[in-house]
Design an enzyme around this catalytic site. Structure first.
Site, PDB file in Angstrom:
ATOM      1  CG  ASP A 135       2.780  61.778  10.127  1.00  0.00           C
ATOM      2  OD1 ASP A 135       2.945  60.704  10.124  1.00  0.00           O
ATOM      3  OD2 ASP A 135       1.757  62.413  10.147  1.00  0.00           O
ATOM      4  NE  ARG A 186       3.778  56.207   7.861  1.00  0.00           N
ATOM      5  CZ  ARG A 186       3.505  57.445   8.654  1.00  0.00           C
ATOM      6  NH1 ARG A 186       3.821  58.681   8.144  1.00  0.00           N
ATOM      7  NH2 ARG A 186       2.721  56.817   9.741  1.00  0.00           N
ATOM      8  CB  ALA A 191       2.464  64.916   1.189  1.00  0.00           C
TER       9      ALA A 191
HETATM   10  C1  LIG Z   1       0.588  55.916   5.287  1.00  0.00           C
HETATM   11  C2  LIG Z   1       1.046  56.867   4.827  1.00  0.00           C
HETATM   12  C3  LIG Z   1       1.486  57.914   5.316  1.00  0.00           C
HETATM   13  C4  LIG Z   1       2.112  59.110   4.888  1.00  0.00           C
HETATM   14  N1  LIG Z   1       2.858  59.937   5.702  1.00  0.00           N
HETATM   15  C5  LIG Z   1       3.477  61.010   4.933  1.00  0.00           C
HETATM   16  C6  LIG Z   1       4.399  61.790   5.791  1.00  0.00           C
HETATM   17  O1  LIG Z   1       4.782  61.490   7.047  1.00  0.00           O
HETATM   18  N2  LIG Z   1       4.890  63.077   5.170  1.00  0.00           N
HETATM   19  C7  LIG Z   1       4.644  63.092   3.728  1.00  0.00           C
HETATM   20  O2  LIG Z   1       5.237  64.006   3.090  1.00  0.00           O
HETATM   21  N3  LIG Z   1       3.740  62.171   3.217  1.00  0.00           N
HETATM   22  C8  LIG Z   1       3.355  61.306   3.750  1.00  0.00           C
HETATM   23  N4  LIG Z   1       2.239  60.474   2.993  1.00  0.00           N
HETATM   24  C9  LIG Z   1       1.973  61.063   1.362  1.00  0.00           C
HETATM   25  C10 LIG Z   1       2.769  60.196   0.506  1.00  0.00           C
HETATM   26  O3  LIG Z   1       4.065  61.304   0.692  1.00  0.00           O
HETATM   27  C11 LIG Z   1       2.191  60.940  -0.866  1.00  0.00           C
HETATM   28  O4  LIG Z   1       2.014  62.289  -0.973  1.00  0.00           O
HETATM   29  C12 LIG Z   1       1.018  59.949  -1.117  1.00  0.00           C
HETATM   30  O5  LIG Z   1       0.990  58.702  -0.581  1.00  0.00           O
HETATM   31  C13 LIG Z   1       0.712  59.977  -2.681  1.00  0.00           C
HETATM   32  O6  LIG Z   1       1.547  59.094  -3.144  1.00  0.00           O
HETATM   33  P1  LIG Z   1       1.578  57.667  -3.816  1.00  0.00           P
HETATM   34  O7  LIG Z   1       2.823  56.869  -3.334  1.00  0.00           O
HETATM   35  O8  LIG Z   1       0.306  57.162  -3.431  1.00  0.00           O
HETATM   36  O9  LIG Z   1       2.010  57.794  -5.309  1.00  0.00           O
HETATM   37  P2  LIG Z   1       1.079  58.798  -6.587  1.00  0.00           P
HETATM   38  O10 LIG Z   1       1.856  58.491  -7.746  1.00  0.00           O
HETATM   39  O11 LIG Z   1       0.666  60.077  -6.103  1.00  0.00           O
HETATM   40  O12 LIG Z   1      -0.235  57.829  -6.624  1.00  0.00           O
HETATM   41  C14 LIG Z   1      -0.500  56.737  -7.151  1.00  0.00           C
HETATM   42  C15 LIG Z   1      -1.861  56.377  -7.343  1.00  0.00           C
HETATM   43  O13 LIG Z   1      -2.368  56.355  -6.100  1.00  0.00           O
HETATM   44  C16 LIG Z   1      -3.641  56.807  -6.052  1.00  0.00           C
HETATM   45  N5  LIG Z   1      -3.775  58.249  -5.328  1.00  0.00           N
HETATM   46  C17 LIG Z   1      -2.681  58.753  -4.844  1.00  0.00           C
HETATM   47  N6  LIG Z   1      -3.090  60.140  -4.019  1.00  0.00           N
HETATM   48  C18 LIG Z   1      -4.326  59.988  -4.025  1.00  0.00           C
HETATM   49  C19 LIG Z   1      -5.640  60.894  -3.650  1.00  0.00           C
HETATM   50  N7  LIG Z   1      -5.165  61.820  -2.906  1.00  0.00           N
HETATM   51  N8  LIG Z   1      -6.665  60.330  -4.021  1.00  0.00           N
HETATM   52  C20 LIG Z   1      -7.033  59.286  -4.756  1.00  0.00           C
HETATM   53  N9  LIG Z   1      -6.162  58.548  -5.292  1.00  0.00           N
HETATM   54  C21 LIG Z   1      -4.816  58.723  -4.916  1.00  0.00           C
HETATM   55  C22 LIG Z   1      -4.051  57.085  -7.626  1.00  0.00           C
HETATM   56  O14 LIG Z   1      -4.553  55.900  -8.013  1.00  0.00           O
HETATM   57  C23 LIG Z   1      -2.872  57.582  -8.200  1.00  0.00           C
HETATM   58  O15 LIG Z   1      -2.847  57.065  -9.472  1.00  0.00           O
HETATM   59  C24 LIG Z   1       1.958  59.262   3.543  1.00  0.00           C
HETATM   60  C25 LIG Z   1       1.127  58.426   2.777  1.00  0.00           C
HETATM   61  C26 LIG Z   1       0.812  57.326   3.384  1.00  0.00           C
HETATM   62  C27 LIG Z   1       0.126  56.208   2.611  1.00  0.00           C
END
Ligand SMILES: Cc1cc2nc3c(=O)[nH]c(=O)nc-3n(C[C@H](O)[C@H](O)[C@H](O)COP(=O)(O)OP(=O)(O)OC[C@H]3O[C@@H](n4cnc5c(N)ncnc54)[C@H](O)[C@@H]3O)c2cc1C
Length: 312
Positions: A135, A186, A191
C-alpha cells in the site's frame, strides 16, 4: 473543499476518547458499525467473509490492519502475523493475495529491518504463489516505499506490486518508471490529507490526474489495478479500454470491502475482474477514520451505532 473533511477526520482520529469509544463498540456484535468496512478482528472470522466474497465471483486481497509501529518488537510481531496469515490462507483454500504497509513492518524505525521483514513475508509468499501488494502511505513515506519496492524487485521478488496516488504531483514520473520495470501498479486517488507543496487540493485536479494516469497504465502498464468507487473514473476506464480494444483480462478493478457493493456486483457481472480489499485486525481505527473522512455522511451511522449500542 476536498481537503476539509479529511483534515477534520484526521484530527478526530487522534482523539483518544473517540478511539476508546469506537474500539469498545465498533466491532462488538455482527451488526456493529465498524463491521461495514472491517471484516473482523481475527483471521478466522475474516476467512469466512472472504469465502462469501468469493462466492459472489469477486476476488480479494486481505490486509492485516496496523501502521506506524514505533518499535522493532512491534514490527517483528506484525511480520509474524503476516506469515501466520499466509499459512491460514493456504490452509483455507481462498485466493492467495495480501496487501501490507511498510510502516507496519518497521519502515519508520529502521529501514534495513523493514526490508528484512518484508523478505520474511515474500519468501513463503513466493513459495505458495501469493501476490503481495505494498500500500502507499502518506507522502513522507512515498520515496522510501518506492525505493524498498525497487530494491526487492531488483532482487527478483516478482510476486510484488505497489500502489500509487493520483493526488501527488510526482506520481506520473513514478508510474513511468514502474511501467519500465514491468511492475504491477494499483492506482488510487490517495487517502491522506497532503500539503499543497506535494499534492493537488481540489477534487477536480485529483480526478483529472487519475484519468491521465489510468490511461498511461492501461496503455503501457503490466496488469494494472484501477482502484476507485467513483463512477466517473470507472466510466473513463471502461471507455479507454474500449477505445484501445483491450481485453477484459488486461487489467482489474479494485474496491474496498463494504463500499459501493452495487458497482462491485455489476462490473463483475459484466465480466470484469473486481478485487475487494478486505481489512481485518484489532488496529482498525485509523483505517476506519480515513473511510469516514472520504464520506462524512458515514459519520451518521457511526454515531447512531454508538448511541444504539450504549443504550442496548
Ligand atoms: C482497493 C483499494 C486500495 C486502496 N489502497 C490505497 C493505498 O494504498 N493508499 C491510499 O492512499 N489510498 C488507498 N485507497 C483509498 C483511495 O486512495 C481513496 O481514498 C478511496 O478509494 C476513495 O476514493 P474514490 O476513488 O473511491 O473516489 P471518491 O471521489 O472519494 O468517491 C467516489 C464515490 O465512491 C463512494 N465512496 C468513496 N469512499 C466512500 C466511503 N468511505 N464510504 C462510502 N462511500 C464511499 C461514494 O459513492 C463517492 O461518491 C485504496 C482504495 C481502494 C479501492
Amino acid at each position: 473543499m476536498y481537503g476539509g473533511p479529511k483534515a477534520f477526520f484526521y484530527a478526530l482520529s487522534r482523539s483518544r476518547t473517540l478511539k476508546r469509544l469506537a474500539s469498545k463498540y465498533g466491532m462488538r456484535t455482527p451488526d456493529s458499525f465498524a463491521r461495514r468496512f472491517i471484516a473482523g478482528e481475527t483471521v478466522e472470522e475474516t476467512i469466512e467473509t472472504a469465502r462469501s466474497v468469493q462466492a459472489q465471483k469477486l476476488h480479494l486481497t486481505l490486509d492485516y490492519l496496523g501502521e506506524s509501529v514505533r518499535t522493532l518488537e512491534e514490527a517483528t510481531a506484525a511480520t509474524r502475523e503476516y506469515v501466520r496469515l499466509l499459512d491460514v490462507i493456504v490452509a483455507s483454500g481462498i485466493e492467495r493475495n495480501v496487501s501490507l504497509k511498510l510502516t507496519q513492518l518497521g519502515a519508520g524505525v529502521d529501514r534495513a529491518t523493514c526490508v528484512d521483514n518484508l523478505r520474511r513475508i515474500l519468501e513463503p509468499a513466493g513459495r505458495h504463489g501469493f501476490f503481495v501488494r505494498i500500500d502507499m502511505e502518506n507522502s513522507p513515506w512515498t520515496q522510501l516505499t518506492i525505493d524498498i519496492f525497487e530494491t526487492l524487485w531488483q532482487q527478483d521478488y516478482r510476486n510484488l506490486g505497489i500502489a500509487v496516488q493520483a493526488a501527488l504531483y510526482r506520481t506520473e514520473q513514478d508510474v513511468r518508471r514502474l511501467n519500465e520495470l514491468g511492475a504491477r501498479v494499483r492506482l488510487v486517488k490517495g487517502a491522506y490529507k497532503e500539503p499543497q507543496t506535494v499534492a493537488y487540493q481540489q477534487k477536480t485536479d485529483v480526478d483529472a490526474a487519475f484519468i491521465r494516469l489510468m490511461r498511461v497504465l492501461l496503455d503501457d502498464g503490466k496488469y494494472p489495478a484501477i482502484a476507485t468507487h467513483d463512477p466517473a473514473m470507472l466510466d473513463a476506464t471502461l471507455a479507454h479500454a474500449r477505445e484501445r480494444t483491450l481485453a477484459r483480462d488486461r487489467f482489474e478493478f479494485q474496491m474496498l470491502y463494504g463500499i459501493r457493493r452495487d458497482l462491485q456486483g455489476s462490473l463483475a457481472a459484466d465480466g470484469y475482474t473486481v478485487r475487494l480489499y478486505i481489512p481485518f485486525g484489532r488496529e482498525w481505527f485509523p483505517y476506519f477514520m480515513r473511510r469516514l473522512g472520504e464520506r462524512p455522511a458515514n459519520l451518521g451511522f457511526v454515531l447512531r451505532g454508538i448511541l444504539h449500542e450504549r443504550s442496548g
